[in-house]
Design a protein around this motif. Structure first.
Motif, mmCIF file in Angstrom:
data_model
loop_
_atom_site.group_PDB
_atom_site.id
_atom_site.type_symbol
_atom_site.label_atom_id
_atom_site.label_comp_id
_atom_site.label_asym_id
_atom_site.label_seq_id
_atom_site.Cartn_x
_atom_site.Cartn_y
_atom_site.Cartn_z
ATOM 1 N N UNK A 2 0.827 -1.210 0.000
ATOM 2 C CA UNK A 2 0.000 0.000 0.000
ATOM 3 C C UNK A 2 0.858 1.255 0.000
ATOM 4 N N UNK A 3 2.071 1.181 0.482
ATOM 5 C CA UNK A 3 2.909 2.377 0.505
ATOM 6 C C UNK A 3 3.282 2.805 -0.914
ATOM 7 N N UNK A 4 3.495 1.854 -1.789
ATOM 8 C CA UNK A 4 3.857 2.193 -3.158
ATOM 9 C C UNK A 4 2.637 2.463 -4.029
ATOM 10 N N UNK A 5 1.535 1.839 -3.717
ATOM 11 C CA UNK A 5 0.313 2.012 -4.502
ATOM 12 C C UNK A 5 -0.842 2.376 -3.579
ATOM 13 N N UNK A 6 -0.936 3.633 -3.182
ATOM 14 C CA UNK A 6 -1.998 3.998 -2.235
ATOM 15 C C UNK A 6 -3.395 4.014 -2.857
ATOM 16 N N UNK A 7 -3.473 3.982 -4.176
ATOM 17 C CA UNK A 7 -4.775 4.061 -4.835
ATOM 18 C C UNK A 7 -5.340 2.696 -5.191
ATOM 19 N N UNK A 8 -4.610 1.638 -4.876
ATOM 20 C CA UNK A 8 -5.056 0.309 -5.301
ATOM 21 C C UNK A 8 -6.316 -0.146 -4.559
ATOM 22 N N UNK A 9 -6.341 0.009 -3.248
ATOM 23 C CA UNK A 9 -7.496 -0.458 -2.475
ATOM 24 C C UNK A 9 -8.788 0.277 -2.842
ATOM 25 N N UNK A 14 -13.981 0.407 -5.787
ATOM 26 C CA UNK A 14 -14.815 1.041 -6.809
ATOM 27 C C UNK A 14 -15.279 0.028 -7.850
ATOM 28 N N UNK A 15 -14.379 -0.852 -8.263
ATOM 29 C CA UNK A 15 -14.747 -1.860 -9.266
ATOM 30 C C UNK A 15 -15.774 -2.839 -8.702
ATOM 31 N N UNK A 16 -15.536 -3.318 -7.493
ATOM 32 C CA UNK A 16 -16.468 -4.279 -6.883
ATOM 33 C C UNK A 16 -17.833 -3.633 -6.649
ATOM 34 N N UNK A 64 -24.845 1.350 -3.899
ATOM 35 C CA UNK A 64 -23.601 0.728 -4.372
ATOM 36 C C UNK A 64 -22.943 1.588 -5.445
ATOM 37 N N UNK A 65 -23.742 2.207 -6.298
ATOM 38 C CA UNK A 65 -23.180 3.103 -7.308
ATOM 39 C C UNK A 65 -22.561 4.333 -6.658
ATOM 40 N N UNK A 66 -23.171 4.834 -5.602
ATOM 41 C CA UNK A 66 -22.603 5.986 -4.892
ATOM 42 C C UNK A 66 -21.280 5.610 -4.232
ATOM 43 N N UNK A 67 -21.205 4.441 -3.649
ATOM 44 C CA UNK A 67 -19.946 3.978 -3.056
ATOM 45 C C UNK A 67 -18.880 3.831 -4.139
ATOM 46 N N UNK A 68 -19.267 3.332 -5.296
ATOM 47 C CA UNK A 68 -18.312 3.190 -6.396
ATOM 48 C C UNK A 68 -17.786 4.548 -6.852
ATOM 49 N N UNK A 69 -18.659 5.545 -6.929
ATOM 50 C CA UNK A 69 -18.220 6.878 -7.347
ATOM 51 C C UNK A 69 -17.279 7.505 -6.320
ATOM 52 N N UNK A 70 -17.599 7.374 -5.049
ATOM 53 C CA UNK A 70 -16.735 7.936 -4.011
ATOM 54 C C UNK A 70 -15.388 7.221 -3.982
ATOM 55 N N UNK A 71 -15.399 5.902 -4.076
ATOM 56 C CA UNK A 71 -14.145 5.147 -4.052
ATOM 57 C C UNK A 71 -13.288 5.458 -5.279
ATOM 58 N N UNK A 72 -13.907 5.630 -6.434
ATOM 59 C CA UNK A 72 -13.145 5.986 -7.632
ATOM 60 C C UNK A 72 -12.532 7.374 -7.496
ATOM 61 N N UNK A 73 -13.273 8.296 -6.905
ATOM 62 C CA UNK A 73 -12.741 9.641 -6.684
ATOM 63 C C UNK A 73 -11.554 9.602 -5.722
ATOM 64 N N UNK A 74 -11.664 8.849 -4.654
ATOM 65 C CA UNK A 74 -10.565 8.720 -3.699
ATOM 66 C C UNK A 74 -9.352 8.080 -4.363
#
Length: 85
Positions: A2-9, A14-16, A64-74
């Motif tokens: 996670x230190x090298x790829x902070x956007x992976x999680x 977002x995909x799930x 679920x779509x709202x969670x996906x949008x927020x997670x993609x933005x993060x």
């Protein structure tokens, strides 16, 4: 990892959540075949297919779509953030 790829999680979340939203939206709709109304003159002796929507599944799909949008933005914001060092 996670230190090298902070956007992976958040990207995986977002995909799930996006896939879950699509599946719930698809499950919320159902076709029901009913007899035509008595006043309908344009239906000749056949049945009418109506779409019935389950509002609980539709609400879950919207959340679920709202969670996906927020997670993609993060995920995007974490990917473009530059370290301060």
């Amino acid at each position: 990892m996670t230190a090298r790829r902070p956007a992976l999680r958040p990207a995986l979340v977002a995909v799930v959540a996006g896939v879950l939203a699509a599946v719930l939206w698809w499950l919320a709709q159902d076709l029901v075949v009913v007899a035509p109304p008595a006043r309908a003159t344009d239906v000749s002796g056949g049945d009418v297919a109506r779409t019935v929507v389950d509002p609980r599944l539709l609400l879950a799909a919207a959340l679920a779509a709202a969670v996906a949008l927020v997670a993609a933005t993060v995920a995007v914001l974490r990917a473009i953030a530059r370290p301060s060092r």
